[in-house]
Design a protein around this motif. Structure first.
Motif, mmCIF file in Angstrom:
data_model
loop_
_atom_site.group_PDB
_atom_site.id
_atom_site.type_symbol
_atom_site.label_atom_id
_atom_site.label_comp_id
_atom_site.label_asym_id
_atom_site.label_seq_id
_atom_site.Cartn_x
_atom_site.Cartn_y
_atom_site.Cartn_z
ATOM 1 N N VAL A 1 0.857 -1.184 0.000
ATOM 2 C CA VAL A 1 0.000 0.000 0.000
ATOM 3 C C VAL A 1 0.894 1.236 0.000
ATOM 4 O O VAL A 1 1.752 1.382 0.870
ATOM 5 C CB VAL A 1 -0.930 0.017 1.229
ATOM 6 C CG1 VAL A 1 -1.783 1.268 1.232
ATOM 7 C CG2 VAL A 1 -1.807 -1.226 1.245
ATOM 8 N N ALA A 2 0.699 2.132 -0.977
ATOM 9 C CA ALA A 2 1.570 3.293 -1.114
ATOM 10 C C ALA A 2 0.772 4.588 -1.025
ATOM 11 O O ALA A 2 -0.387 4.651 -1.438
ATOM 12 C CB ALA A 2 2.323 3.238 -2.441
ATOM 13 N N SER A 3 1.434 5.626 -0.508
ATOM 14 C CA SER A 3 0.817 6.950 -0.418
ATOM 15 C C SER A 3 1.085 7.762 -1.679
ATOM 16 O O SER A 3 0.760 8.936 -1.745
ATOM 17 C CB SER A 3 1.350 7.703 0.812
ATOM 18 O OG SER A 3 2.762 7.793 0.753
ATOM 19 N N GLU A 4 1.727 7.114 -2.666
ATOM 20 C CA GLU A 4 1.938 7.742 -3.966
ATOM 21 C C GLU A 4 1.588 6.720 -5.040
ATOM 22 O O GLU A 4 1.297 5.562 -4.728
ATOM 23 C CB GLU A 4 3.388 8.214 -4.140
ATOM 24 C CG GLU A 4 4.406 7.086 -4.255
ATOM 25 C CD GLU A 4 5.004 6.649 -2.924
ATOM 26 O OE1 GLU A 4 6.003 5.919 -2.946
ATOM 27 O OE2 GLU A 4 4.460 7.049 -1.884
ATOM 28 N N VAL A 5 1.605 7.135 -6.297
ATOM 29 C CA VAL A 5 1.286 6.222 -7.399
ATOM 30 C C VAL A 5 2.470 5.287 -7.624
ATOM 31 O O VAL A 5 3.597 5.731 -7.855
ATOM 32 C CB VAL A 5 0.970 6.999 -8.689
ATOM 33 C CG1 VAL A 5 0.768 6.032 -9.850
ATOM 34 C CG2 VAL A 5 -0.272 7.856 -8.500
ATOM 35 N N LEU A 6 2.205 3.993 -7.527
ATOM 36 C CA LEU A 6 3.260 2.998 -7.752
ATOM 37 C C LEU A 6 3.492 2.794 -9.240
ATOM 38 O O LEU A 6 2.544 2.791 -10.034
ATOM 39 C CB LEU A 6 2.859 1.659 -7.117
ATOM 40 C CG LEU A 6 2.905 1.558 -5.599
ATOM 41 C CD1 LEU A 6 2.242 0.257 -5.153
ATOM 42 C CD2 LEU A 6 4.330 1.624 -5.093
ATOM 43 N N HIS A 7 4.752 2.602 -9.621
ATOM 44 C CA HIS A 7 5.109 2.289 -11.001
ATOM 45 C C HIS A 7 5.719 0.890 -11.045
ATOM 46 O O HIS A 7 6.259 0.394 -10.050
ATOM 47 C CB HIS A 7 6.085 3.317 -11.553
ATOM 48 C CG HIS A 7 5.523 4.710 -11.576
ATOM 49 N ND1 HIS A 7 4.590 5.121 -12.495
ATOM 50 C CD2 HIS A 7 5.753 5.781 -10.762
ATOM 51 C CE1 HIS A 7 4.264 6.378 -12.268
ATOM 52 N NE2 HIS A 7 4.962 6.803 -11.222
ATOM 53 N N ARG A 8 5.653 0.270 -12.202
ATOM 54 C CA ARG A 8 6.151 -1.101 -12.340
ATOM 55 C C ARG A 8 7.631 -1.206 -11.966
ATOM 56 O O ARG A 8 8.057 -2.174 -11.332
ATOM 57 C CB ARG A 8 5.926 -1.597 -13.774
ATOM 58 C CG ARG A 8 4.459 -1.859 -14.094
ATOM 59 C CD ARG A 8 4.244 -2.101 -15.579
ATOM 60 N NE ARG A 8 4.805 -3.361 -16.012
ATOM 61 C CZ ARG A 8 4.127 -4.516 -16.052
ATOM 62 N NH1 ARG A 8 2.872 -4.563 -15.643
ATOM 63 N NH2 ARG A 8 4.705 -5.622 -16.493
ATOM 64 N N THR A 9 8.429 -0.188 -12.341
ATOM 65 C CA THR A 9 9.864 -0.231 -12.008
ATOM 66 C C THR A 9 10.083 -0.186 -10.494
ATOM 67 O O THR A 9 10.998 -0.836 -9.978
ATOM 68 C CB THR A 9 10.601 0.939 -12.671
ATOM 69 O OG1 THR A 9 9.938 2.172 -12.337
ATOM 70 C CG2 THR A 9 10.643 0.775 -14.173
ATOM 71 N N ASP A 10 9.234 0.585 -9.786
ATOM 72 C CA ASP A 10 9.379 0.698 -8.323
ATOM 73 C C ASP A 10 9.190 -0.665 -7.662
ATOM 74 O O ASP A 10 10.007 -1.095 -6.835
ATOM 75 C CB ASP A 10 8.337 1.680 -7.758
ATOM 76 C CG ASP A 10 8.498 3.080 -8.327
ATOM 77 O OD1 ASP A 10 9.637 3.459 -8.637
ATOM 78 O OD2 ASP A 10 7.479 3.786 -8.445
ATOM 79 N N VAL A 11 8.089 -1.340 -8.007
ATOM 80 C CA VAL A 11 7.785 -2.602 -7.335
ATOM 81 C C VAL A 11 8.717 -3.715 -7.809
ATOM 82 O O VAL A 11 9.017 -4.638 -7.051
ATOM 83 C CB VAL A 11 6.298 -2.987 -7.521
ATOM 84 C CG1 VAL A 11 5.404 -2.031 -6.753
ATOM 85 C CG2 VAL A 11 5.897 -3.010 -8.981
ATOM 86 N N LEU A 12 9.183 -3.631 -9.051
ATOM 87 C CA LEU A 12 10.131 -4.623 -9.542
ATOM 88 C C LEU A 12 11.440 -4.540 -8.759
ATOM 89 O O LEU A 12 11.995 -5.564 -8.325
ATOM 90 C CB LEU A 12 10.392 -4.419 -11.030
ATOM 91 C CG LEU A 12 11.436 -5.348 -11.670
ATOM 92 C CD1 LEU A 12 11.027 -6.815 -11.514
ATOM 93 C CD2 LEU A 12 11.648 -5.002 -13.128
ATOM 94 N N GLN A 13 11.950 -3.323 -8.557
ATOM 95 C CA GLN A 13 13.199 -3.151 -7.801
ATOM 96 C C GLN A 13 13.038 -3.626 -6.358
ATOM 97 O O GLN A 13 13.938 -4.266 -5.801
ATOM 98 C CB GLN A 13 13.627 -1.686 -7.841
ATOM 99 C CG GLN A 13 14.118 -1.238 -9.208
ATOM 100 C CD GLN A 13 14.343 0.260 -9.299
ATOM 101 O OE1 GLN A 13 14.156 0.982 -8.322
ATOM 102 N NE2 GLN A 13 14.746 0.732 -10.475
#
Length: 490
Positions: free
Chosen positions: A226-238
């Motif tokens: 759960v994030a307080s900002e918009v998650l991007h695919r690169t963020d969660v992949l890393q």
């Protein structure tokens, strides 16, 4: 035989040890207090001794005791000043004041910081014991309440993550999610194969900047980030790569697409689960998303679920599901859904809505189409249920002088409406069906060769044996007597 008390080591193993810090400037009194506590309270550990207020502040920060015995009059920073500073840094610590001065002013001042007891020097052993037992009981009660709160929260989170895994999401689930995570802007799922929940949680606590809830489901750990900002695919992949390295090479982590619309979280879970299965099957990569062609299969699953809901006639559920997934469905997906719903009606001999696919341009057009399809399906199943009831009534009363009106009344329908429904269901009218049932029964009774033809005539609902004979001959192309003689010759 007197039962021996558990040792301090045993209490420590149970997690029931209480930690005490002694702050006393007089060396002899401090050592005497320590000896008294250690000899009489095996469930208590003295974690430090401070000869002045400044040292008490330092040791409190370093050891985090449950209770501090605090002398009021000490050189430099006095006891009350030390309590104020310690309380600011760790407000859960409890204090027992020790003083040679019976001063109400000191006690009144100390009450601001939740002082639990006030012992005058030289403290009597009974007073010290009572003070320790009172605080110990309070700490144990607080620990039980805290454990209950943690367990309640864990159960609530486990129930929530289970609900988030299944579409369509209920409004109550989204309300609960926002209540637990009011800052939520986006979220996504991880599914971790071949890892324990504690290892995953420990890894996420060290590597993630997002909040999360996790649940062990058989051999996988399901995580909702759960994030307080918009998650991007690169963020969660890393993050997944760091988590995998932290846990070890034996695990596989499937990642679901980040969802800005919370209603899409079940799809993120399905993607993550499918990705984890594929990663484990291939054995080439440890972390990854589901390939695009596999995500298309999930869209097909949405269409299949929509089709199943419409087939059940569940109008509200069908419209809600379309609202949740319509942005994800391509024009080709929508055309396939349209054709599958129409075909589902046609194969049941139901006339589909006369709405062309090319005319369905807005969500309201789709809502109307879904409403009509569900209504027709509901009428179909209702008519099947009514026909089954009517069929049972006819089979129970065929030997009586029953009429179409009698049967229609048994299912609470008008005779005209029931007559049309009956003919559509059986391909024959009521009299033809009743005659068929009576003739089948008569044939069976004749084959039994137990009753006379006149008795059989009455048993199947005909008061006139001659009329019964004519009907039988018309139905089987020979009279009851001829049929009986044929049976007897065999």
């Amino acid at each position: 035989m007197k039962k021996e008390r558990p040792s301090a080591y045993e209490y420590r193993k149970r997690g029931t040890i209480m930690r005490i810090l002694l702050a006393e400037d007089e060396f002899i009194e401090r050592k005497a207090m320590r000896k008294f506590i250690e000899e009489n309270f095996p469930a208590i550990e003295v974690v430090g001794e401070a000869e002045n207020g400044r040292k008490a502040i330092e040791l409190a920060a370093a050891t985090s005791p449950d209770v501090i015995f605090m002398d009021i009059r000490m050189p430099g920073i006095n006891g009350l000043e030390a309590i104020e500073k310690i309380n600011a840094g760790n407000p859960v610590i409890k204090f027992i004041l020790v003083s040679a001065y019976d001063s109400f002013d000191y006690a009144k001042e100390a009450m601001r910081f939740g002082i639990k007891d006030y012992i005058l020097k030289p403290g009597k052993k009974e007073e010290i014991v009572k003070a320790i037992l009172r605080v110990q009981k309070e700490i144990e009660a607080e620990k039980i309440r805290q454990l209950e709160r943690i367990q309640t929260l864990e159960l609530r989170q486990e129930r929530l993550i289970t609900e988030l895994m299944h579409a369509p999401l209920q409004d109550s689930t989204i309300i609960t999610l926002k209540a637990l995570f009011p800052e939520i802007q986006s979220a996504c799922f991880f599914v971790v194969k071949r890892a324990g929940k504690s290892a995953v949680e420990e890894g996420l606590e060290k590597e993630a900047t997002y909040r999360f809830i996790a649940r062990q489901v058989e051999d996988v750990v399901v995580v909702c980030l759960v994030a307080s900002e918009v998650l991007h695919r690169t963020d969660v992949l890393q993050l997944a790569i760091r988590l995998q390295r932290k846990i070890g090479d034996s695990v596989y982590i499937g990642i679901g697409s980040p969802a800005i619309l919370l209603e899409e979280l079940p799809k993120s879970y399905v993607e993550a689960y499918e990705a984890s299965v594929q990663l484990a099957a291939d054995g080439k990569r440890r972390v990854g998303f589901l390939p695009a062609e596999k995500i298309q299969q999930i869209d097909d699953d949405v269409i299949s679920r929509m089709e199943a809901i419409v087939e059940k006639g569940q109008q509200e559920e069908a419209i809600q599901m379309f609202q949740k997934y319509q942005r994800k469905l391509s024009p080709d997906n929508k055309e396939e859904l349209y054709m599958r719903l129409k075909n589902g009606l046609v194969i049941r001999n139901i006339v589909p809505p006369s709405i062309a696919f090319s005319s369905m341009q807005t969500n309201q057009d789709w809502h109307t189409f879904l409403h009509l399809c569900c209504s027709k399906m509901k009428e179909f199943y209702q008519s099947k249920s009514i026909i089954e009831q009517a069929k049972k009534f006819i089979h129970a009363h065929f030997q009586e002088a029953i009429t179409l009106e009698n049967v229609a009344a048994s299912v609470n329908l008008s005779a005209n409406y029931f007559s049309n429904m009956f003919k559509q269901a059986f391909g024959m009218n009521f009299i033809e069906y009743l005659t068929m049932i009576r003739m089948q029964k008569a044939k069976g009774l004749i084959e039994e060769n137990t009753y006379s033809l006149k008795e059989i005539s009455f048993m199947v609902g005909y008061k006139d044996p001659n009329y019964f004979s004519r009907v039988f001959k018309k139905h089987y192309r020979e009279s009851p007597k001829q049929f009986q003689q044929t049976i007897l010759k065999k």
